[in-house]
Structures are given as C-alpha cells and as structure tokens.
Design a protein around this motif. Structure first.
Motif, short mmCIF file in Angstrom:
data_model
loop_
_atom_site.label_atom_id
_atom_site.label_comp_id
_atom_site.label_asym_id
_atom_site.label_seq_id
_atom_site.Cartn_x
_atom_site.Cartn_y
_atom_site.Cartn_z
N PHE A 288 0.82 -1.21 0.00
CA PHE A 288 0.00 0.00 0.00
C PHE A 288 0.86 1.26 0.00
O PHE A 288 1.97 1.28 0.53
N THR A 289 0.30 2.32 -0.57
CA THR A 289 0.89 3.65 -0.53
C THR A 289 0.08 4.52 0.41
O THR A 289 -1.15 4.57 0.31
N LEU A 290 0.74 5.20 1.34
CA LEU A 290 0.04 6.09 2.27
C LEU A 290 -0.35 7.37 1.55
O LEU A 290 0.50 8.10 1.04
N PHE B 277 -7.73 10.25 18.11
CA PHE B 277 -7.64 9.20 17.11
C PHE B 277 -6.79 9.66 15.93
O PHE B 277 -6.67 10.85 15.65
N VAL B 278 -6.23 8.69 15.23
CA VAL B 278 -5.51 8.96 13.98
C VAL B 278 -6.10 8.06 12.90
O VAL B 278 -6.38 6.88 13.14
N VAL B 279 -6.33 8.64 11.72
CA VAL B 279 -6.92 7.90 10.60
C VAL B 279 -5.95 7.94 9.43
O VAL B 279 -5.48 9.01 9.02
N TYR B 280 -5.63 6.76 8.91
CA TYR B 280 -4.71 6.63 7.78
C TYR B 280 -5.50 6.26 6.52
O TYR B 280 -6.36 5.36 6.57
N ILE B 281 -5.19 6.90 5.42
CA ILE B 281 -5.80 6.59 4.13
C ILE B 281 -4.69 6.01 3.24
O ILE B 281 -3.67 6.67 3.01
N LEU B 282 -4.89 4.79 2.77
CA LEU B 282 -3.89 4.13 1.92
C LEU B 282 -4.53 3.63 0.65
O LEU B 282 -5.76 3.42 0.58
#
Length: 289
Positions: A223-225, A278-283
């Motif tokens: 995956f790419t962040l 919270f932290v949200v990552y989109i990949l």
C-alpha cells in the motif's frame, strides 16, 4: 456479492447474519466481544462521544469513492466495501448512509456472533439487510451483509472489494491486498498518542503510549500512504458512561480491580474529564500487489 468457493458450509441465521466461521478457526467457544462489552459500547457510542471520528471516516470514504473509477463505471461494476472488525456496526451504519447510495454492498465482518446479531437487527429495521434489497423503492440503497468470519481467513474472492476499513481492528496486509481491487482503498483508524490519557493515568502505574503508526512498515510492500488525519474530542463523562467506556476497552481487564473501583467511585461525585484522540490513515493498494 458472493463469497468465494470454500470447502466448508455456511449458514444464514434467522436474524440475518451469515456464519462463515468454521469450527477449526474458533479459538474459543464464543470468540470476539461478549454481550456485556457490546451493550456497553452501544450505550456509550449512542451518546455521541465518538461522533467526530465517525464523521471523519464517513467524509474520507465519500471523498475517495466519489472520485473512484468504480463510481464512474457503476453501471457495470458494483462498489463493495468491507468493514473489518465491525462490531455491532456503529461505523458501519454511518457508511451505509453515505449520499446517493455510493456503496452497493457493505460487507460487515466480525468474529463476534452477538455483535452481528445486533448489526443485523438494526440493518433490518432500516431496510438495509442484504435479503431486503428488493423491498425498497429507493433507486440505489446500500445493503449490509453481516458476516461472522475471521479477518485472517476472509471468504471473499480476490480483488472483489473497492475498499476496506479497519477501525480499532486487525491489520493484515496480505489478506487485505488479496481481496482489494487494483488501486483499492484502505482506511485505518487507531488510538492516537494521548488517547484517554487521564483515564489511563488513573488506572495504571506505568502508562505506555500508543504507537499508532508502528504497522505502516508492514503495509508498505502492498500500500501507498495517501494521507493521515487526526481528530480529538473532549469528553465529560458520567459514572455510567465511564463504566461503559472501561468495559468496552482492554483497560477493563488489564487494570487492577481496586484501581477501577476507585476511579468509578470518584466519578460518582463529579463528572470525569478525558480526551479521545484518534488517527486515521488513508492508503491505496499498489498496482503490483
């Protein structure tokens, strides 16, 4: 939307969930969250304490899917989204209400059968349960498939889902990449540094900080962040809310009993203040994965 061919039978419960968890994959007689934990989470979340996170995830999903090629080709291709570790469906239900039925099939997977009984009940009341697809007059309505299954053994066809969300749930890079379509999306939500700090300080002598992004290197081959978002909310909790919050988190069994009781007793005299962070990552899946 159909699961891939498997060598084990599956059954559709009268409540509307589909059991795809073979006996050999169960690590206990009743795996996943208990009914007490589910009830506590339902009460706590119904008061809106984690609403900012729910809204952020929905906004990110809508933005991703509105520009997705799958949307442009929706006449010939369904948009399937997998919400892994969905629990009783607090975030799942918000996903199902994204504008214009942007998702066709919402696959809600969890190992806890009691949690999916709750999700199926709410989905049915909203005319969104999978077998109600033909009951609605809406031109395009998201339908929900509650699936009892292991995240490590997803019974889905390769490249069959447009996106995956894992909200406080397992991160399995290979399994996720296998079921995601080319250029598919992955949304991950985790506790951020400082999450519930005052509660943890009251419960533990030695507080370990959340290392929210430690899993990113495991995802890197697949995956790419694309982006990272942080969201926080100040909470003033009643004694009942605090009790439910402890019950729905690992702190309920990791903290010593006398520490839990002392904190609950304190909250009976004055509301307890803490901050959810919270932290949200989109990949996005790499083309070669």
């Amino acid at each position: 939307m159909h699961p891939k061919n498997t060598s084990h039978p599956f059954d559709v419960a009268r409540q509307g969930y589909v059991n795809l968890l073979p006996v050999q994959q169960k690590k206990s007689k009743a795996p996943g969250d208990s009914q007490d934990s589910i009830n506590a989470r339902k009460r706590f979340l119904s008061h809106g304490h984690y609403g900012p996170l729910q809204n952020l995830i929905s906004q990110k999903m809508a933005a991703l899917l509105s520009k997705s090629e799958a949307i442009e080709e929706q006449d010939t291709q369904s948009v399937n989204w997998l919400d892994i570790g969905c629990g009783e469906g607090y975030y799942t239900q918000a996903m199902a209400q994204l504008g214009s039925g942007i998702i066709d099939n919402l696959l809600a997977a969890d190992i806890s059968k009691p949690a999916l009984v709750e999700l199926a009940k709410v989905s049915k009341a909203a005319d969104r349960l999978w077998y109600q697809r033909n009951n609605t007059n809406a031109a395009k309505t998201t339908v929900i498939y509650p699936l009892v299954t292991s995240a490590a053994h997803l019974p889905l066809r390769s490249h069959s889902v447009t996106g995956i969300s894992s909200i406080f749930s397992p991160i399995l890079p290979e399994a996720f990449a296998e079921v995601l379509a080319d250029d598919g999306y992955l949304i991950i939500a985790k506790p951020d540094a400082g999450h519930l700090a005052t509660m943890r300080d009251a419960l533990f002598d030695d507080v370990r900080e959340h290392d929210s992004d430690k899993f990113l290197h495991e995802l890197a081959p697949y995956f790419t962040l694309m982006g990272t978002d942080h969201v926080s909310t100040e909470m003033t909790l009643s004694a009942d809310d605090l009790a439910d919050l402890m019950t729905m988190t690992p702190y309920a069994y990791r903290a010593r009993s006398e520490k839990r009781q002392a904190l609950l007793e304190l909250s009976k005299h004055a509301p307890f203040n803490t901050e959810a962070k919270f932290v949200v990552y989109i990949l996005q899946k790499k083309a070669s994965s």
